[in-house]
Design a protein around this motif. Sequence first.
Motif, PDB file in Angstrom:
ATOM      1  N   SER A 189      47.714  34.812  35.130  1.00  0.00           N
ATOM      2  CA  SER A 189      46.556  34.268  34.414  1.00  0.00           C
ATOM      3  C   SER A 189      46.776  34.291  32.902  1.00  0.00           C
ATOM      4  N   ILE A 190      47.436  35.332  32.419  1.00  0.00           N
ATOM      5  CA  ILE A 190      47.732  35.402  30.979  1.00  0.00           C
ATOM      6  C   ILE A 190      48.609  34.197  30.592  1.00  0.00           C
ATOM      7  N   LYS A 191      49.597  33.894  31.457  1.00  0.00           N
ATOM      8  CA  LYS A 191      50.479  32.734  31.194  1.00  0.00           C
ATOM      9  C   LYS A 191      49.689  31.440  31.244  1.00  0.00           C
ATOM     10  N   ARG A 192      48.848  31.294  32.269  1.00  0.00           N
ATOM     11  CA  ARG A 192      48.109  30.037  32.455  1.00  0.00           C
ATOM     12  C   ARG A 192      47.190  29.717  31.286  1.00  0.00           C
ATOM     13  N   VAL A 193      46.626  30.761  30.680  1.00  0.00           N
ATOM     14  CA  VAL A 193      45.684  30.557  29.568  1.00  0.00           C
ATOM     15  C   VAL A 193      46.359  29.774  28.440  1.00  0.00           C
ATOM     16  N   LEU A 234      40.074  33.361  34.810  1.00  0.00           N
ATOM     17  CA  LEU A 234      40.985  32.712  35.764  1.00  0.00           C
ATOM     18  C   LEU A 234      41.195  33.592  36.997  1.00  0.00           C
ATOM     19  N   ASP A 235      41.356  34.907  36.773  1.00  0.00           N
ATOM     20  CA  ASP A 235      41.500  35.846  37.906  1.00  0.00           C
ATOM     21  C   ASP A 235      40.281  35.780  38.833  1.00  0.00           C
ATOM     22  N   LEU A 236      39.105  35.715  38.230  1.00  0.00           N
ATOM     23  CA  LEU A 236      37.872  35.647  39.019  1.00  0.00           C
ATOM     24  C   LEU A 236      37.887  34.410  39.923  1.00  0.00           C
ATOM     25  N   ASP A 251      29.327  41.150  27.915  1.00  0.00           N
ATOM     26  CA  ASP A 251      30.762  41.468  27.917  1.00  0.00           C
ATOM     27  C   ASP A 251      31.290  41.137  29.300  1.00  0.00           C
ATOM     28  N   PHE A 252      32.332  40.328  29.357  1.00  0.00           N
ATOM     29  CA  PHE A 252      32.825  39.825  30.643  1.00  0.00           C
ATOM     30  C   PHE A 252      33.453  40.954  31.457  1.00  0.00           C
ATOM     31  N   PRO A 253      33.127  41.076  32.755  1.00  0.00           N
ATOM     32  CA  PRO A 253      33.668  42.179  33.553  1.00  0.00           C
ATOM     33  C   PRO A 253      35.161  42.004  33.830  1.00  0.00           C
ATOM     34  N   PRO A 254      35.938  43.082  33.757  1.00  0.00           N
ATOM     35  CA  PRO A 254      37.390  42.960  33.933  1.00  0.00           C
ATOM     36  C   PRO A 254      37.844  42.798  35.381  1.00  0.00           C
ATOM     37  N   LYS A 255      36.945  43.044  36.345  1.00  0.00           N
ATOM     38  CA  LYS A 255      37.349  42.927  37.753  1.00  0.00           C
ATOM     39  C   LYS A 255      36.447  41.945  38.484  1.00  0.00           C
ATOM     40  N   PRO A 256      37.027  41.066  39.315  1.00  0.00           N
ATOM     41  CA  PRO A 256      36.206  40.091  40.052  1.00  0.00           C
ATOM     42  C   PRO A 256      35.090  40.744  40.867  1.00  0.00           C
ATOM     43  N   LYS A 257      35.404  41.901  41.509  1.00  0.00           N
ATOM     44  CA  LYS A 257      34.386  42.538  42.350  1.00  0.00           C
ATOM     45  C   LYS A 257      33.209  43.030  41.516  1.00  0.00           C
ATOM     46  N   LEU A 258      33.509  43.438  40.294  1.00  0.00           N
ATOM     47  CA  LEU A 258      32.449  43.889  39.399  1.00  0.00           C
ATOM     48  C   LEU A 258      31.568  42.700  39.009  1.00  0.00           C
ATOM     49  N   PHE A 259      32.198  41.558  38.778  1.00  0.00           N
ATOM     50  CA  PHE A 259      31.439  40.336  38.464  1.00  0.00           C
ATOM     51  C   PHE A 259      30.481  40.031  39.613  1.00  0.00           C
ATOM     52  N   ILE A 260      31.014  40.059  40.839  1.00  0.00           N
ATOM     53  CA  ILE A 260      30.204  39.732  42.018  1.00  0.00           C
ATOM     54  C   ILE A 260      29.079  40.748  42.179  1.00  0.00           C
TER      55      ILE A 260
END
Length: 531
Positions: A475-479, A384-386, A347-356
Amino acid sequence: MAKGGEILAASKSELKKKQKQSKKSKSGGFESLGLSPNVYNGVKKKGYRVPTPIQRKTMPLIISGYDVVAMARTGSGKTAAFLIPMLQKLHHHVPQAGVRALILSPTRDLALQTFKFAKELGRFTDLRVSLLVGGDSMESQFEELAQNPDCIIATPGRLMHHLEEVDDMSLRSVEYVVFDEADCLFSMGFAEQLHKILAQLGENRQTLLFSATLPSALAEFAKAGLRDPQLVRLDLETKISPDLKLAFFTLRQEEKYAALLYLIRERISSDQQTLIFVSTKYHVEFLYTLFREEGIVASVCYGDMDQEARKIHVSKFRSRKTMLLIVTDVAARGIDIPLLDNVVNFDFPPKPKLFIHRVGRAARAGRTGTAFSFVTLEDMPYLLDLHLFLSKPIRPAPTEEEVLKDMDSVLTKIEQAVANGETVYGRFPQRAIDLLSDRVREIIESSTELTALLRPASKAFGLYTKTKAKPSRESIKRVKDLPREGLHPMFKDVLGGDELTALAFSERLKAFRPKQTILEAEGEAAKSKNH
């Protein structure tokens, strides 16, 4: 003359010694810290030669007596950064002095790990270290405390329990306090207990706070509990090890189980250890049972798991008896696996710092590794946020039609983009997904255990989706403007000519959406007749 010669020789050897010493100080190694032989030998015996960046920046400050707020992630070497100065400061066992050092950890696992580590580093000293965590009997801990420990390593809940139960237990003698993974201590609801513990400590203490992040509540706490602290911040939050490969696969939520089985069966070597992150404990249980039915042995770890079972599962993974460990984010905070090969973001993490934080566990200490991430359409804004956070360009894999036109040049372009640090995301081979989806369906239908887990897992995922952080509007728009992605470059070995043509055709079919449904078209036709 001989005497004079002796004096000369002595001063020469003294001079050499001093030169050697000053050379060591400049080298910035453990020698430069002026550690006592007993502590230094423990460090050497542990196999440490060169301090990690966080150790190099914090240890001289801590040894000089400063209060320190250090921002560092799991795996950065932070535990040694506060244990080595502690051993140096306490020096030797003083029976009548009371407890002189206190280390607070958010989880039982982390406390246990720190305790073992303290014993190893302090093996040449006579210092006594006690562990106070939930899950162990209070009686045995009373006996421990009767031995006059120099240092206590504890979880806040159990320490408070002892302070309430034991009349003559005092923290006034504590001169060295560490709040480890302090952001986790706060997010797990220990704030009130930490303030109470702070109130029971003496004035003349040195206080250290180690944390991956610094939320406002924690900053306030640091202001209250620390005196003019030195802030040590390593810019690791936005960096990912260059030895870590990142692979992002687009798929639908219901295809994830099949995709994971495919990765484990076909792409991840059986001698590699992999950490799999899922959103809820129900998914941990579901995957564990699914794997078991498929003959795949895994370990699991989640927040409110039985302590004994948790200990067994994690130690099996640590000793490489199992090669897969399925975890939730909360549970993973207390686990440090030094030689991890892969991380899977099921499940993809919702926050970039959590991903890292998740992927930073692989490809450590010069080893290579891979972080595989499953990305659904809903996850795309987070992806995209990440990449905005990482300042890293991202592009979709070329479509099958593009590859068909000029396979070699298209694949070369992609390889160059990846070499230049770009992320290329793409789809899973549909044929593999379809075959394994059928298999997953069969397993679920034949297992009452899995069938029973389906509903709570789905409910929990719904709740998780509602409560997780939202992606940025941009990011929602860019998608919406992103072009369609092709097969992920990792699967270029499945790109034979016929296969490619078939894929291109099926993708065109999928992409074809009639402008209106048949009912709408009929309605339009009826309207135009009436006009």
